[in-house]
Scaffold this motif. Structure first.
Motif, mmCIF file in Angstrom:
data_model
loop_
_atom_site.group_PDB
_atom_site.id
_atom_site.type_symbol
_atom_site.label_atom_id
_atom_site.label_comp_id
_atom_site.label_asym_id
_atom_site.label_seq_id
_atom_site.Cartn_x
_atom_site.Cartn_y
_atom_site.Cartn_z
ATOM 1 N N ARG A 99 0.846 -1.205 0.000
ATOM 2 C CA ARG A 99 0.000 0.000 0.000
ATOM 3 C C ARG A 99 0.879 1.252 0.000
ATOM 4 O O ARG A 99 0.629 2.203 -0.761
ATOM 5 C CB ARG A 99 -0.921 -0.004 1.208
ATOM 6 C CG ARG A 99 -1.864 1.206 1.241
ATOM 7 C CD ARG A 99 -2.895 1.077 2.339
ATOM 8 N NE ARG A 99 -3.871 2.167 2.270
ATOM 9 C CZ ARG A 99 -5.149 2.049 2.550
ATOM 10 N NH1 ARG A 99 -5.639 0.864 2.896
ATOM 11 N NH2 ARG A 99 -5.946 3.086 2.473
ATOM 12 N N ALA A 102 2.524 1.751 -3.364
ATOM 13 C CA ALA A 102 1.602 2.322 -4.351
ATOM 14 C C ALA A 102 1.500 3.832 -4.178
ATOM 15 O O ALA A 102 1.322 4.575 -5.152
ATOM 16 C CB ALA A 102 0.224 1.678 -4.216
ATOM 17 N N GLU A 103 1.612 4.295 -2.948
ATOM 18 C CA GLU A 103 1.514 5.723 -2.672
ATOM 19 C C GLU A 103 2.800 6.467 -3.006
ATOM 20 O O GLU A 103 2.752 7.648 -3.396
ATOM 21 C CB GLU A 103 1.179 5.943 -1.188
ATOM 22 C CG GLU A 103 -0.178 5.379 -0.769
ATOM 23 C CD GLU A 103 -0.351 5.364 0.740
ATOM 24 O OE1 GLU A 103 0.645 5.637 1.462
ATOM 25 O OE2 GLU A 103 -1.468 5.064 1.209
ATOM 26 N N LEU A 191 -1.386 -2.931 -9.881
ATOM 27 C CA LEU A 191 -2.130 -2.112 -8.924
ATOM 28 C C LEU A 191 -1.228 -1.055 -8.297
ATOM 29 O O LEU A 191 -1.652 0.092 -8.076
ATOM 30 C CB LEU A 191 -2.736 -3.003 -7.834
ATOM 31 C CG LEU A 191 -3.867 -3.929 -8.287
ATOM 32 C CD1 LEU A 191 -4.230 -4.912 -7.179
ATOM 33 C CD2 LEU A 191 -5.093 -3.117 -8.705
ATOM 34 N N ALA A 194 -0.710 1.656 -10.739
ATOM 35 C CA ALA A 194 -1.910 2.480 -10.872
ATOM 36 C C ALA A 194 -2.145 3.349 -9.648
ATOM 37 O O ALA A 194 -3.068 4.184 -9.638
ATOM 38 C CB ALA A 194 -3.125 1.590 -11.120
ATOM 39 N N GLY A 195 -1.334 3.149 -8.614
ATOM 40 C CA GLY A 195 -1.488 3.928 -7.388
ATOM 41 C C GLY A 195 -2.665 3.493 -6.541
ATOM 42 O O GLY A 195 -3.117 4.249 -5.670
ATOM 43 N N ASP A 196 -3.185 2.289 -6.773
ATOM 44 C CA ASP A 196 -4.349 1.790 -6.036
ATOM 45 C C ASP A 196 -3.875 1.020 -4.798
ATOM 46 O O ASP A 196 -3.853 -0.216 -4.776
ATOM 47 C CB ASP A 196 -5.198 0.904 -6.948
ATOM 48 C CG ASP A 196 -6.579 0.612 -6.355
ATOM 49 O OD1 ASP A 196 -6.744 0.802 -5.133
ATOM 50 O OD2 ASP A 196 -7.473 0.204 -7.111
ATOM 51 N N GLY A 197 -3.520 1.758 -3.760
ATOM 52 C CA GLY A 197 -3.003 1.152 -2.546
ATOM 53 C C GLY A 197 -3.954 0.197 -1.861
ATOM 54 O O GLY A 197 -3.565 -0.919 -1.491
ATOM 55 N N PRO A 198 -5.226 0.568 -1.653
ATOM 56 C CA PRO A 198 -6.159 -0.347 -0.979
ATOM 57 C C PRO A 198 -6.324 -1.676 -1.702
ATOM 58 O O PRO A 198 -6.353 -2.735 -1.076
ATOM 59 C CB PRO A 198 -7.463 0.456 -0.948
ATOM 60 C CG PRO A 198 -7.024 1.881 -0.944
ATOM 61 C CD PRO A 198 -5.827 1.915 -1.834
ATOM 62 N N ALA A 199 -6.444 -1.641 -3.040
ATOM 63 C CA ALA A 199 -6.603 -2.893 -3.798
ATOM 64 C C ALA A 199 -5.322 -3.715 -3.736
ATOM 65 O O ALA A 199 -5.373 -4.947 -3.631
ATOM 66 C CB ALA A 199 -6.972 -2.594 -5.253
ATOM 67 N N ALA A 200 -4.171 -3.050 -3.790
ATOM 68 C CA ALA A 200 -2.895 -3.759 -3.687
ATOM 69 C C ALA A 200 -2.768 -4.432 -2.326
ATOM 70 O O ALA A 200 -2.310 -5.570 -2.212
ATOM 71 C CB ALA A 200 -1.734 -2.791 -3.914
ATOM 72 N N ARG A 202 -5.251 -5.460 -0.380
ATOM 73 C CA ARG A 202 -6.162 -6.610 -0.322
ATOM 74 C C ARG A 202 -5.569 -7.815 -1.053
ATOM 75 O O ARG A 202 -5.662 -8.954 -0.564
ATOM 76 C CB ARG A 202 -7.516 -6.232 -0.928
ATOM 77 C CG ARG A 202 -8.348 -5.289 -0.070
ATOM 78 C CD ARG A 202 -9.786 -5.206 -0.568
ATOM 79 N NE ARG A 202 -9.872 -4.638 -1.908
ATOM 80 C CZ ARG A 202 -9.985 -3.323 -2.146
ATOM 81 N NH1 ARG A 202 -9.996 -2.461 -1.151
ATOM 82 N NH2 ARG A 202 -10.098 -2.894 -3.395
#
Length: 226
Positions: A99, A102-103, A191, A194-200, A202
């Motif tokens: 997460r 990703a950030e 993910l 794409a910067g999608d921390g929450p999905a990464a 999970r």
């Protein structure tokens, strides 16, 4: 591994020995309970006894070995309870790491992560999982570096290595298993890119749960009860 080329320092050889032993412990080439003897390691690495002793000292800091009186330095054999605890902790750390990656990841970081994954792809079809597991471990360390925004300090590295002692070797033993593993890693890095921390996060938890289940199944199958 042979003696280092001319110009290498004793410290460099010491770290090389420690890193090699860590890798072999994590990939189970040196199984739990194995005694690490100074004389044998000195002959294998072409090193002095003091250099081997320093390498074993570095190895102790990872928690992968212990040093009991009259028993020498031995690779730690985890109990079932410890394996469960490490798996749970590993899942929390892995999820937080991806997460944060990703950030914080920059374009150059994404390129490094993609390169690390390509190295896993290159050895996924090998008969043995050792090379794949080693490359996976390197990707984990790189993710921790990206998440932290700087090189992983020694203590954090030791912590990650300790968690890796309970990682997914049972879930990547066959080429088919490694193909499935690669699919999840490709999805995870996509993910992160794409910067999608929450999905990464999970997905990281799901990957950890699958690996933990495989490890516990193997533990019970082999009758390693505390």
């Amino acid at each position: 591994m042979t003696a280092p080329p001319t110009g290498f320092t004793s410290r460099t050889l010491t770290q090389q020995m420690a890193d090699t032993l860590v890798g072999e412990i994590l990939t189970r080439r040196i199984p739990p309970g194995t005694r690490l003897r100074e004389t044998e390691l000195a002959a294998r690495f072409g090193a002095s006894r003091p250099a081997v002793r320093e390498a074993l000292h570095l190895l102790r800091s990872t928690g992968l070995v212990d040093d009991a009186p009259w028993k020498g330095v031995r690779v730690v054999a985890l109990s079932r309870e410890e394996l469960i605890d490490l798996n749970d902790l590993r899942g929390l750390v892995f999820g937080f790491t991806v997460r944060r990656a990703a950030e914080r990841a920059r374009p150059a970081d994404h390129a490094r992560l993609a390169d690390a994954l390509s190295q896993m792809v290159a050895c996924a079809a090998d008969a043995s999982p050792d090379a794949y597991e080693w490359r996976r471990r390197q990707l984990h360390m790189l993710l921790a570096e990206v998440a932290g925004g700087a090189s992983v300090p020694g203590r954090r590295r030791s912590f990650v290595e300790r968690l890796d002692h309970a990682w997914e070797i049972e879930s990547i033993r066959t080429p088919a298993q490694r193909t499935g593993s690669l699919a999840r890693w490709h999805e995870l890095l996509a993910l992160i890119a794409a910067g999608d921390g929450p999905a990464a996060e999970r997905l990281a938890h799901s990957m950890n749960d699958g690996a933990a289940a495989a490890e516990l199944e193997a533990f019970d199958r082999e009758g390693k009860t505390p």
